[in-house]
Write an enzyme that holds these catalytic residues in place. Structure first.
Site, short mmCIF file in Angstrom:
data_model
loop_
_atom_site.label_atom_id
_atom_site.label_comp_id
_atom_site.label_asym_id
_atom_site.label_seq_id
_atom_site.Cartn_x
_atom_site.Cartn_y
_atom_site.Cartn_z
N ASN A 1 0.86 -1.18 0.00
CA ASN A 1 0.00 0.00 0.00
C ASN A 1 0.90 1.23 0.00
O ASN A 1 1.49 1.57 1.02
CB ASN A 1 -0.89 -0.04 1.26
CG ASN A 1 -1.76 1.19 1.39
OD1 ASN A 1 -1.81 2.04 0.49
ND2 ASN A 1 -2.46 1.30 2.51
N LYS B 1 0.12 4.28 -0.26
CA LYS B 1 -0.50 5.46 0.36
C LYS B 1 -0.21 6.71 -0.48
O LYS B 1 -0.19 6.64 -1.69
CB LYS B 1 -0.04 5.60 1.82
CG LYS B 1 -0.26 4.30 2.62
CD LYS B 1 -0.05 4.44 4.10
CE LYS B 1 -0.28 3.10 4.79
NZ LYS B 1 -0.15 3.15 6.23
N HIS C 1 -9.44 0.92 4.91
CA HIS C 1 -8.19 1.12 5.65
C HIS C 1 -8.49 2.04 6.84
O HIS C 1 -9.31 2.96 6.73
CB HIS C 1 -7.14 1.73 4.73
CG HIS C 1 -5.77 1.70 5.35
ND1 HIS C 1 -5.38 2.60 6.30
CD2 HIS C 1 -4.73 0.85 5.17
CE1 HIS C 1 -4.14 2.32 6.68
NE2 HIS C 1 -3.72 1.26 6.01
N GLU D 1 -6.96 4.45 7.98
CA GLU D 1 -6.76 5.88 7.67
C GLU D 1 -8.00 6.45 6.99
O GLU D 1 -8.37 7.61 7.21
CB GLU D 1 -5.50 6.04 6.81
CG GLU D 1 -4.23 5.81 7.64
CD GLU D 1 -3.06 5.25 6.86
OE1 GLU D 1 -3.07 5.30 5.61
OE2 GLU D 1 -2.12 4.74 7.51
N GLU E 1 -5.19 -5.07 10.53
CA GLU E 1 -4.15 -4.06 10.74
C GLU E 1 -4.43 -3.33 12.06
O GLU E 1 -5.24 -2.38 12.08
CB GLU E 1 -4.17 -3.03 9.61
CG GLU E 1 -3.87 -3.61 8.24
CD GLU E 1 -3.31 -2.55 7.29
OE1 GLU E 1 -2.20 -2.75 6.81
OE2 GLU E 1 -3.97 -1.53 7.07
N GLY F 1 2.68 2.13 10.84
CA GLY F 1 3.63 3.23 10.71
C GLY F 1 4.36 3.59 11.99
O GLY F 1 5.02 4.62 12.08
N SER G 1 3.61 -2.28 10.41
CA SER G 1 5.06 -2.37 10.64
C SER G 1 5.63 -3.75 10.30
O SER G 1 6.57 -4.23 10.94
CB SER G 1 5.42 -1.98 12.06
OG SER G 1 5.05 -0.63 12.31
N GLY H 1 5.11 1.15 4.67
CA GLY H 1 6.45 1.72 4.49
C GLY H 1 7.42 0.82 3.73
O GLY H 1 8.11 1.27 2.81
P1 13P Z 1 3.15 0.22 7.70
O1 13P Z 1 3.65 -1.08 7.10
O2 13P Z 1 3.91 1.42 7.23
O3 13P Z 1 3.06 0.13 9.19
O4 13P Z 1 1.65 0.43 7.16
C1 13P Z 1 0.77 -0.62 7.22
C2 13P Z 1 -0.43 -0.24 6.45
O5 13P Z 1 -1.18 0.64 6.85
C3 13P Z 1 -0.68 -0.93 5.19
O6 13P Z 1 -1.96 -0.70 4.72
#
Ligand code: 13P
Length: 253
Positions: A9, A11, A98, A100, A170, A176, A216, A238
């Protein structure tokens, strides 16, 4: 056999040139070095989809995905992108719900259910995200909370359609933050969710639904996570922005 999936992802990262370059690296390294059955899904920003689709060779295990879609089919919704539009540029997977988007864009369980339905209608696989905040985990109600997210958005689906869904657990506190869930915490949740699906549908159906872990996940911890009985891959933020890390995670089965 459940599909093993590693989805990246991206983002709100990478302009077109950077995105094409990252995708090319992923495609090239995967061609030379990725020999397992894992499906790799690349989820760039919408505006890169069409260009990126042209880079992905036929007969690979690399798929194109998007990070979202709108919850209406068409109409006067300025700035939005529909499931059918995504299908028309070659999208095969779409991330839905998601954390977010739930948090910053106030997406509701009903809207997510509509998105899932519209995606299935055009033959795109939804990657349905769920997960609890730190305060919910600390209160001890995380298992019930996440199961309820699945009930609220997915349990109107038919027996046929639920089998077309991928779920991504998640935990928000792990996204993150560099603070991944332990493999025991992730496995506990995945097994609980699989059992929840089995109660509603059947054990056989639940056993065939891929449940990914996200938060993460990185080249160092992927092997331990993916070794868990109910973890079928990862949704990677990430670490999906670095081709080598992304492929190393995909090699961790
Ligand atoms: P990270 O791997 O950066 O923690 O993000 C996870 C995520 O939100 C994937 O959708």
């Amino acid at each position: 056999m459940r599909k093993k999936i590693v989805a990246g992802n991206w983002k709100l990262n990478k302009n077109l040139e950077e995105g094409l370059s990252l995708a090319s690296e992923i495609i090239n390294i995967a061609k030379d070095e990725l020999h397992n059955q894992a499906i790799l899904v690349i989820n760039p920003p919408f505006i890169h989809l069409s260009s990126l689709q042209k880079l992905i060779p036929q007969n690979t295990n690399i798929r194109l995905g998007s990070q979202n879609c709108y919850h209406q089919k068409s109409g006067a919704f300025t700035g939005e992108i529909s499931a059918e539009m995504l299908k028309s540029v070659g999208v095969q997977y779409t991330i839905v719900g998601h954390s977010e988007r739930r948090e910053y864009f106030n997406e509701t369980a009903e809207q997510l259910a509509q998105k899932v339905k519209l995606l299935l209608e055009v033959g795109i696989t939804p990657i349905f995200c769920c997960g609890e905040s730190l305060s919910i985990r600390e209160s001890g109600s995380h298992l019930a909370f996440v199961a309820q997210q699945i009930t609220d958005s997915l349990f109107d689906l038919s027996v046929e359609d639920i089998q077309k869904i991928v779920i991504a657990y998640e935990p928000i506190w792990a996204i993150g933050t560099g603070k991944t869930a332990s493999s025991a915490q992730a496995q506990e949740m995945h097994a609980y969710l699989r059992n929840h699906l089995a109660q509603k549908y059947s054990q056989e159906i639940a056993q065939n639904i891929s449940i990914l872990y996200g938060g993460s996940c990185n080249p160092q911890n992927a092997k331990e996570l993916f070794a868990c009985a109910d973890i079928d891959g990862g949704l990677i933020g990430g670490a999906s922005l670095k081709s080598r890390d992304f492929i190393t995670i995909a090699q961790s089965f």
